[in-house]
Design a protein around this motif. Structure first.
Motif, short mmCIF file in Angstrom:
data_model
loop_
_atom_site.label_atom_id
_atom_site.label_comp_id
_atom_site.label_asym_id
_atom_site.label_seq_id
_atom_site.Cartn_x
_atom_site.Cartn_y
_atom_site.Cartn_z
N VAL A 105 0.74 -12.99 -3.56
CA VAL A 105 0.91 -12.46 -2.21
C VAL A 105 2.18 -11.61 -2.15
O VAL A 105 3.24 -12.03 -2.63
CB VAL A 105 1.00 -13.59 -1.16
CG1 VAL A 105 1.21 -13.03 0.24
CG2 VAL A 105 -0.25 -14.45 -1.20
N ASP A 106 2.06 -10.41 -1.57
CA ASP A 106 3.21 -9.54 -1.32
C ASP A 106 3.94 -10.10 -0.10
O ASP A 106 3.40 -10.12 1.01
CB ASP A 106 2.73 -8.12 -1.06
CG ASP A 106 3.88 -7.13 -0.87
OD1 ASP A 106 5.02 -7.58 -0.65
OD2 ASP A 106 3.63 -5.92 -0.93
N THR A 107 5.17 -10.55 -0.28
CA THR A 107 5.90 -11.19 0.81
C THR A 107 6.24 -10.22 1.94
O THR A 107 6.47 -10.65 3.07
CB THR A 107 7.19 -11.82 0.29
OG1 THR A 107 7.98 -10.81 -0.37
CG2 THR A 107 6.89 -12.93 -0.71
N ALA A 108 6.27 -8.90 1.67
CA ALA A 108 6.60 -7.94 2.72
C ALA A 108 5.42 -7.67 3.65
O ALA A 108 5.60 -7.46 4.84
CB ALA A 108 7.08 -6.62 2.10
N GLY A 138 2.24 -9.60 3.46
CA GLY A 138 1.36 -10.75 3.62
C GLY A 138 -0.01 -10.55 3.00
O GLY A 138 -0.89 -11.40 3.17
N CYS A 139 -0.22 -9.46 2.27
CA CYS A 139 -1.51 -9.19 1.65
C CYS A 139 -1.44 -9.46 0.15
O CYS A 139 -0.36 -9.44 -0.45
CB CYS A 139 -1.93 -7.74 1.88
SG CYS A 139 -2.19 -7.35 3.63
N GLY A 140 -2.59 -9.71 -0.45
CA GLY A 140 -2.62 -10.00 -1.88
C GLY A 140 -4.03 -10.23 -2.35
O GLY A 140 -5.00 -9.72 -1.78
N ALA A 141 -4.16 -11.02 -3.40
CA ALA A 141 -5.47 -11.32 -3.99
C ALA A 141 -5.41 -12.72 -4.57
O ALA A 141 -4.33 -13.27 -4.85
CB ALA A 141 -5.84 -10.31 -5.07
N PHE A 142 -6.59 -13.32 -4.75
CA PHE A 142 -6.63 -14.65 -5.36
C PHE A 142 -7.92 -14.85 -6.14
O PHE A 142 -8.92 -14.14 -5.95
CB PHE A 142 -6.45 -15.76 -4.31
CG PHE A 142 -7.60 -15.92 -3.35
CD1 PHE A 142 -8.72 -16.66 -3.67
CD2 PHE A 142 -7.54 -15.33 -2.09
CE1 PHE A 142 -9.77 -16.81 -2.78
CE2 PHE A 142 -8.58 -15.47 -1.19
CZ PHE A 142 -9.70 -16.23 -1.54
N ALA A 176 -18.87 -22.33 -9.03
CA ALA A 176 -18.78 -20.94 -8.60
C ALA A 176 -17.37 -20.42 -8.82
O ALA A 176 -16.40 -21.19 -8.83
CB ALA A 176 -19.18 -20.78 -7.13
N ALA A 177 -17.27 -19.10 -8.98
CA ALA A 177 -15.97 -18.42 -9.10
C ALA A 177 -15.92 -17.30 -8.07
O ALA A 177 -16.90 -16.58 -7.87
CB ALA A 177 -15.79 -17.86 -10.50
N LEU A 178 -14.78 -17.17 -7.42
CA LEU A 178 -14.58 -16.15 -6.38
C LEU A 178 -13.31 -15.37 -6.69
O LEU A 178 -12.27 -15.96 -7.04
CB LEU A 178 -14.46 -16.81 -5.00
CG LEU A 178 -13.96 -15.94 -3.84
CD1 LEU A 178 -14.96 -14.86 -3.49
CD2 LEU A 178 -13.64 -16.80 -2.62
N VAL A 179 -13.39 -14.05 -6.57
CA VAL A 179 -12.22 -13.17 -6.63
C VAL A 179 -12.18 -12.40 -5.32
O VAL A 179 -13.15 -11.74 -4.97
CB VAL A 179 -12.28 -12.19 -7.83
CG1 VAL A 179 -11.09 -11.26 -7.82
CG2 VAL A 179 -12.34 -12.96 -9.13
N ALA A 180 -11.07 -12.47 -4.58
CA ALA A 180 -11.04 -11.91 -3.23
C ALA A 180 -9.70 -11.25 -2.93
O ALA A 180 -8.66 -11.60 -3.50
CB ALA A 180 -11.30 -13.00 -2.19
N LEU A 181 -9.76 -10.27 -2.02
CA LEU A 181 -8.56 -9.69 -1.42
C LEU A 181 -8.27 -10.42 -0.13
O LEU A 181 -9.18 -10.80 0.61
CB LEU A 181 -8.77 -8.20 -1.15
CG LEU A 181 -9.05 -7.32 -2.36
CD1 LEU A 181 -9.31 -5.88 -1.92
CD2 LEU A 181 -7.90 -7.37 -3.35
N SER A 182 -6.98 -10.60 0.18
CA SER A 182 -6.62 -11.36 1.37
C SER A 182 -5.47 -10.67 2.09
O SER A 182 -4.70 -9.91 1.50
CB SER A 182 -6.21 -12.79 1.00
OG SER A 182 -5.04 -12.77 0.20
N CYS A 183 -5.36 -10.95 3.39
CA CYS A 183 -4.27 -10.43 4.19
C CYS A 183 -4.05 -11.39 5.36
O CYS A 183 -5.02 -11.93 5.92
CB CYS A 183 -4.59 -9.03 4.70
SG CYS A 183 -3.12 -8.06 5.13
N GLY A 184 -2.79 -11.61 5.70
CA GLY A 184 -2.52 -12.54 6.78
C GLY A 184 -1.08 -12.47 7.25
O GLY A 184 -0.29 -11.64 6.80
#
Length: 203
Positions: A61-64, A66-70, A94-102
């Motif tokens: 996660v980019d601390t500046a 709040g977005c990233g990936a997991f 199952a396996a999941l690769v996702a972009l996230s933002c919060g």
């Protein structure tokens, strides 16, 4: 006779301060923060019953912003599902690769949203009911691609407890057929849209 000289008052002129743009706000330092999480999830699978199992997630996660990936791995505990025509035994993962933002809703509540592709492996074994005159197919493993959307609401400070509702849409149809009198008949079907709810501990 002494003459008085008139004193002139001292004149002081004030120059207005030069106006200019306000100083720029200090920039937030960008840093990549690694976050791990462990938990358990339950999913509704249509004719395949209720699936449940453990999960583990690793995020950057980019601390500046709040977005990233997991990336996340899910396990599914073996289960048996009884249908009118057959009994199913299923398990997999199952396996999941996702972009996230919060971001933070308050000092103790954080909301994040995510989306990405996932691949599910399902191992299934079918057994005919005692009064059904057909032979089921052999044990098989199926790959099922999905697109998954979800959100997470985390409470407290690290370690945090998070609720993670999500929705997965299958990119292909999965159904179970039996062959009677020379033709295939569908007797069970996996749900194309899967609802799941996870409970995770974020470290």
């Amino acid at each position: 006779v002494a003459e008085k000289s008139a004193e002139k008052p001292l004149m002081v002129s004030a120059q207005p301060a030069a106006s200019g743009p306000p100083p720029p706000a200090p920039k937030r330092r960008r840093a990549l923060e690694l976050q791990g999480a462990f938990g358990y999830a339950v999913a509704l699978r249509g004719d395949e019953g209720v699936a449940h199992g453990p999960r583990a997630r690793l995020a950057g996660v980019d601390t500046a912003t709040g977005c990233g990936a997991f990336a996340r791995l899910n396990g599914v505990v073996p289960r048996r599902v009884s249908r009118p025509e057959l009994d199913l035994k299923l398990y997999g993962g199952a396996a999941l690769v996702a972009l996230s933002c919060g971001g933070r809703l308050s000092s103790h509540v954080r909301l994040s949203r995510f989306a990405g592709p996932s691949l599910e492996l399902v191992r299934y074994e079918a057994h005919a009911q005692a009064d059904k005159p057909f032979r089921p197919a052999a044990v098989a493993t199926e790959r099922r691609p999905h697109v998954t959307f979800g959100a997470g609401v985390a409470f407290g400070r690290s370690p945090r407890l998070a609720l993670v509702p999500e929705l997965s849409v299958a990119l292909k149809d999965t159904h179970y057929d039996v062959n009677r009198t020379g033709r295939n008949e569908t007797v069970a079907r996996a749900s194309r849209v899967t609802d799941a709810l996870g409970l995770e501990l974020e470290l």
